[in-house]
Structure formats: structure tokens, C-alpha cells
Motif scaffolding. Structure first.
Motif, PDB file in Angstrom:
ATOM      1  N   ARG B 148       0.833  -1.088  -0.043  1.00  0.00           N
ATOM      2  CA  ARG B 148       0.020  -0.037  -0.031  1.00  0.00           C
ATOM      3  C   ARG B 148       0.907   1.191   0.026  1.00  0.00           C
ATOM      4  O   ARG B 148       1.625   1.564   0.649  1.00  0.00           O
ATOM      5  N   THR B 150      -0.052   4.240   0.705  1.00  0.00           N
ATOM      6  CA  THR B 150      -0.444   5.053   1.709  1.00  0.00           C
ATOM      7  C   THR B 150       0.483   4.742   3.039  1.00  0.00           C
ATOM      8  O   THR B 150       0.912   5.661   3.756  1.00  0.00           O
ATOM      9  N   ARG B 151       0.675   3.636   3.337  1.00  0.00           N
ATOM     10  CA  ARG B 151       1.333   3.088   4.355  1.00  0.00           C
ATOM     11  C   ARG B 151       2.946   3.517   4.152  1.00  0.00           C
ATOM     12  O   ARG B 151       3.487   4.005   5.215  1.00  0.00           O
ATOM     13  N   ALA B 153       4.047   5.855   2.263  1.00  0.00           N
ATOM     14  CA  ALA B 153       3.899   7.400   2.421  1.00  0.00           C
ATOM     15  C   ALA B 153       3.715   7.982   4.144  1.00  0.00           C
ATOM     16  O   ALA B 153       4.549   8.989   4.340  1.00  0.00           O
ATOM     17  N   VAL B 169       7.840  -1.389   6.682  1.00  0.00           N
ATOM     18  CA  VAL B 169       6.472  -1.301   6.031  1.00  0.00           C
ATOM     19  C   VAL B 169       6.235  -2.278   4.816  1.00  0.00           C
ATOM     20  O   VAL B 169       5.467  -3.274   4.713  1.00  0.00           O
ATOM     21  N   GLU B 173       3.979  -5.615   4.739  1.00  0.00           N
ATOM     22  CA  GLU B 173       2.830  -5.554   3.603  1.00  0.00           C
ATOM     23  C   GLU B 173       3.109  -6.714   2.638  1.00  0.00           C
ATOM     24  O   GLU B 173       2.002  -6.997   2.226  1.00  0.00           O
TER      25      GLU B 173
END
Lengths: 271, 253
Positions: B148, B150-151, B153, B169, B173
Motif C-alpha cells: 500500500r 499510503t502506508r 507514504a 512497511v 506489507e
């Protein structure tokens, strides 16, 4: 996409002379285009310190793009962004995402999510724990933070996101439509929570919202943007005393400010 | 109360019906009892085979080969998958190769591996490891690629370096997808090991045992061995699902 971030460090650490007193963030000569389509051309903006600035505008005008560029998430083609005269690298910022489900780390417990930015900053375990306890106390958290994010309700997850964002005492807090995925009851609660935090910390906040009521209710000033290529349509101040209450929503002052924003917005949408 | 207790037995209904149908077919004498022994005889063969019989040692040999192939595959392909997945350009440069060899039946590679490694333990394990590693490789790479944004970021805006974003992350992920790769990889390794045991001059293992039982028409023995292979496949899958639930408890949430 991969264009280098252009920041003019040579101009020194002082806030540009043209910026009014009390300015925190100065944006000068910002350029950004997507696939040859200019979104921002020579865009200037001053964002005041210790105030909440709401960003509102037509769909696709680049509200989120603006705060993503300022917060360093998105590179821009040219221009300069300074925080009290410092570059982003020397500034502690935090960001609250709209999609809390995708922003929190589901493999960490809520409390460890909150401590993560502190660990990144190299703080000791004791320091992390102390700060986490401080946040728990000030937010009057009633639910169990030792659960995993996916075990919490949407509102609780976004509360954890906000706590995580505030943990490292940021100088600027960016919020991208933080409450738009929550139900109305939760939204009202979170608005007031955010206002409490603001009053307690006086952190400069930049809030992107697609809800005009919310944008005005929380703001010291509402930044209204035009359609692309994006310009500042108007900056509408809203000086109602804090703390504001749900009754504020029916006060003359609020109604007037919101009507003014709506006028400008409709003018821009029809243009 | 009784209703609830009966409801708990629902998953067993299919299995019970299956054994019953088997028994009916056997009792009807429609099929030669040499080809289709009674359930009792077959269960007895399974029991005798597992309790002190030779079946258990063949079972364990197949387990050992499968897990060895799997571990080799994981050691090789997880790091490569992470490296390939972290650069879309790098991955697309080898995507065709991966897809091609992934689509090539691994059993078709036996002769090649036989020439290189000879008729030994190594060949069986190597082919199984090869097939499993491609499955794990592309799943890991996809997991990393589809992390992801967003994660990532979120970590970046908190000041995490590229390396920390990767470590804290992206890797986590990609874990659910990596586990999917590992689960299909271990099942695949089992298939290849059994086939190798059947045809590549093997003297032990479940595959060799099935073929031997068939050649001497020892049908209860053959059914028992097939059943043992089924238990192994099902058990490995179950084991990986349990490990997955423990380590990627957030998967799909």
C-alpha cells in the motif's frame, strides 16, 4: 513523476520579506503539472503560524496535491516551500491521511503505532512510553490501545492516527479529509477533539476538507482554490472565538463566513 | 442444544457419506474386490502401515524431501523476490522469464536435472525446489510491488529513510502474499517429489510405494499410501494456514 524536488536553499533561512508577520509556511513560485497539464503555475501562498487553515475548492483542483507537495509526499516541478525559513528536512511535520485503514500499520498494536514515529526519531523506550501515556491521558482514551487497528472502530482508528501524528510534537500538522470516512456523530466528536488539541498545542494545521461546514467550523481562515490551473480564489477569515460549539454552526458569524465561501465556490465552479 | 451439537458434525457428513458409498460399492460386488478392497481392509492397511510399518518411514522420507526442497526454495526466492519487487523496471525485465519457467511443467525438467545431477536424492529435491521457488519468487515480488502506497507514504512523512520504509512497511506489507506463495510452493514441491519418487530410480518414499503396491496388486497397500499422501498434502496446507494466521494476523483486514 520523478522530477527532483526543487528547493532554493541558497536564499537563506529567513522567511521571505514579502510574507506578512506571523507567517509559518511560505510557498513561492510553485509549479506542478501532470502529463503536460499544468495544475499549479507560479503559485504563491503564506500560511499563518498557530492557526488552522482549511483548504476548500472544486473537485480535482488539487487540494490534496497542494498539501502533498508542501508535506514532501509529492515532488513538485519548481518552486520553494519554507517553514519559518527552514526547509522541510529541518522541520518536524505530521500527516493524517483520509484512509486510516491504509495509513495505520495493522501488524502493530494501536499503542505501537503511536510510538512508531518516536522510535524513528531514536527515542528511548522510556521516552516513547512516557509520551504515549501523556497522549492517552490528554485524549481521555477509553478503549484498549493494546488492540490491533483492525479490531477498532473507524473513529477509534482515526483517533489513533491523530495521536500518532501528534506524538513527535510536530510543528505543522497536515490533515487530508480526516473525517470524511466517519459517520456524522463521530465526525462531530472528532472535530471537537481536534479543536481541543489545537487549543492545547497551537500547532499550525492545514486541513483539506470537502465539507464546507467542517472547513469553516474548524478554521481560522478558509483557503478557497479555483479550478485548474489552480489559483487562490479568496482567503476567507473566520474569527469566531474558541472553543466553538455545535451552536457556532447557527451563529451569524458562521453563517456569514460560510455564505461567503459558498459564493466564491459557486463562482469558481461556474467559471 | 441437540441441534447445535449436530450442526458441529456437519463438516464430517461428506466424509461419512464417502466411506458409506465406498462400502456400498464394495458390497454390491460391481467392482472386482481386488481392485476395490473394503474400507475396513484399507483402514487396516493404513493402521498397520503407520504403526510400526514401512509406510511411516516412507512417509517421513517424503516429508523430509518436500520440506528440504521448500526450505531451499524459500532461502533463494524470498530475498530475490524482495529485490525484484522493489523495482518495477527490474521485475518487468525478468517477468517473461519467470512466467515462462513458471508455466513450464517442472516435471518436463527431470531429464535435464538428471543429466546435471544424476539419479540421486539431489535431483528430486532440486526439481521440486526449482518449481516451488518460482511460485514463491513471483508471489513475494508481487507482494512487495503491491504494498500500500499510503502506508509507505505514512512512514516516509514521519521521517523514515528508504531503508526503514522497506524494512518496517514494505516487507510486512508483502508478507500475506509471500505466505500465499509459500503455501502453494510447498504443495507444489510435494507433487514434484511424489512424481520423482515414482519414476526416478527411487527405492523409498510414498511415490515409490504407490507404484510398487500397484505392480504387485496390493490394493489395500496402494490405497493406504495414496491416503497417506493425501494426509501429507492436507496437513502441510493446514500447517501453513495456521502459521499464516499467527504471523500475518492482519492479512485481508
Amino acid at each position: 513523476m520523478n522530477a527532483p524536488v526543487a528547493t532554493d536553499v541558497a536564499s537563506g533561512r529567513a522567511t521571505p520579506a514579502s510574507a506578512p508577520h506571523g507567517t509559518h509556511i511560505t510557498i513561492r513560485g510553485l509549479y506542478k503539472s501532470f502529463q503536460g497539464q499544468p495544475l499549479y503555475t507560479n503559485f504563491d501562498l503564506d500560511i499563518p503560524k498557530a492557526q488552522i487553515t482549511s483548504v476548500f475548492g472544486p473537485n480535482g483542483c488539487g487540494k490534496s496535491t497542494l498539501i502533498n507537495m508542501v508535506s514532501g509526499l509529492l515532488p513538485f516541478d519548481a518552486g520553494q516551500v519554507l517553514f519559518d525559513g527552514k526547509t522541510l528536512t529541518d522541520t518536524k511535520i505530521s500527516y493524517v491521511f483520509q484512509n486510516y485503514r491504509e495509513a495505520l500499520f495493522p501488524w502493530k498494536r494501536a499503542i505501537d503505532n503511536i510510538k512508531y514515529p518516536l522510535q524513528l526519531a531514536g527515542q528511548s523506550k522510556a521516552e516513547c512510553n512516557r509520551r504515549a501515556e501523556e497522549l492517552v491521558a490528554s485524549f481521555e482514551i477509553k478503549f484498549d490501545l493494546h488492540r490491533y487497528p483492525y479490531e477498532l472502530s473507524g473513529g477509534q482508528q482515526q483517533l489513533v492516527s491523530i495521536m500518532r501524528a501528534l506524538a513527535p510534537h510536530p510543528e505543522v500538522l497536515f490533515l487530508d479529509e480526516p473525517f470524511s470516512a466517519l459517520d456524522y456523530e463521530m465526525t462531530l466528536f472528532m472535530r471537537d477533539k481536534l479543536q481541543d488539541i489545537f487549543q492545547a498545542t497551537r500547532t499550525t494545521m492545514i486541513l483539506v476538507s470537502h465539507d464546507l461546514e467542517e472547513a469553516v467550523y474548524l478554521a481560522d481562515q478558509v483557503l478557497l482554490l479555483t479550478r485548474r490551473p489552480t489559483k487562490i480564489a479568496e482567503i476567507v477569515p473566520f474569527r469566531s472565538a474558541r472553543p466553538r460549539h455545535p451552536e457556532t454552526l447557527t451563529s451569524d458569524e458562521f453563517v456569514r463566513a460560510k455564505a461567503r465561501c459558498l459564493d466564491v465556490f459557486q463562482r469558481e465552479v461556474r467559471r | 442444544m441437540l441441534r447445535n451439537k449436530l450442526a458441529a458434525l456437519t463438516p464430517a457428513v461428506g466424509a461419512i457419506l464417502f466411506v458409506f458409498a465406498w462400502w456400498l460399492l464394495y458390497a454390491s460386488k460391481l467392482i472386482d474386490p481386488v481392485l476395490l478392497p473394503s474400507p475396513q481392509d484399507s483402514f487396516k492397511a493404513i493402521w498397520d502401515g503407520f504403526v510400526g510399518g514401512a509406510l511411516i518411514s516412507d512417509f517421513l522420507i517424503t516429508v523430509r524431501r518436500t520440506l528440504l526442497a521448500f526450505v531451499i526454495a524459500v532461502i533463494i526466492s524470498v530475498p530475490f523476490g524482495i529485490i525484484l519487487g522493489s523495482s518495477v523496471r527490474l521485475y518487468s525485465s525478468v517477468e517473461f522469464l519467470i512466467d515462462f519457467f513458471r508455466s513450464t511443467p517442472a516435471s518436463a525438467l527431470f531429464p535435464l536435472f538428471l543429466v546435471i545431477l544424476g539419479v540421486g536424492e539431489e535431483t528430486k529435491i532440486a526439481v521440486a525446489a526449482f518449481g516451488a521457488s518460482l511460485l514463491i519468487l513471483f508471489n513475494t515480488a508481487y507482494g512487495v510491488m503491491n504494498a500500500r502506497k499510503t502506508r509507505q507514504a505514512a512512514a516516509r512523512v514521519m521521517g523514515a529513510s528508504r531503508f526503514r520504509v522497506m524494512l518496517d512497511v514494505t516487507l510486512l506489507e508483502s508478507l500475506p502474499q509471500t505466505f500465499v506463495g509459500m503455501r502453494t510452493g510447498v504443495s507444489f514441491a510435494l507433487v514434484i517429489v511424489i512424481v520423482a519418487e515414482m519414476f526416478i530410480g527411487s527405492t523409498d518414499g510414498l511415490g515409490q510405494r504407490v507404484i510398487n503396491a500397484q505392480m504387485i496388486f496390493n490394493m489395500p497397500e496402494m490405497y493406504a499410501t495414496i491416503f497417506a499422501a493425501g494426509v501429507l498434502g492436507y496437513g502441510l496446507n493446514l500447517l501453513f494456514i495456521l502459521i499464516e494466521r499467527k504471523f500475518v494476523h492482519w492479512g485481508g483486514k
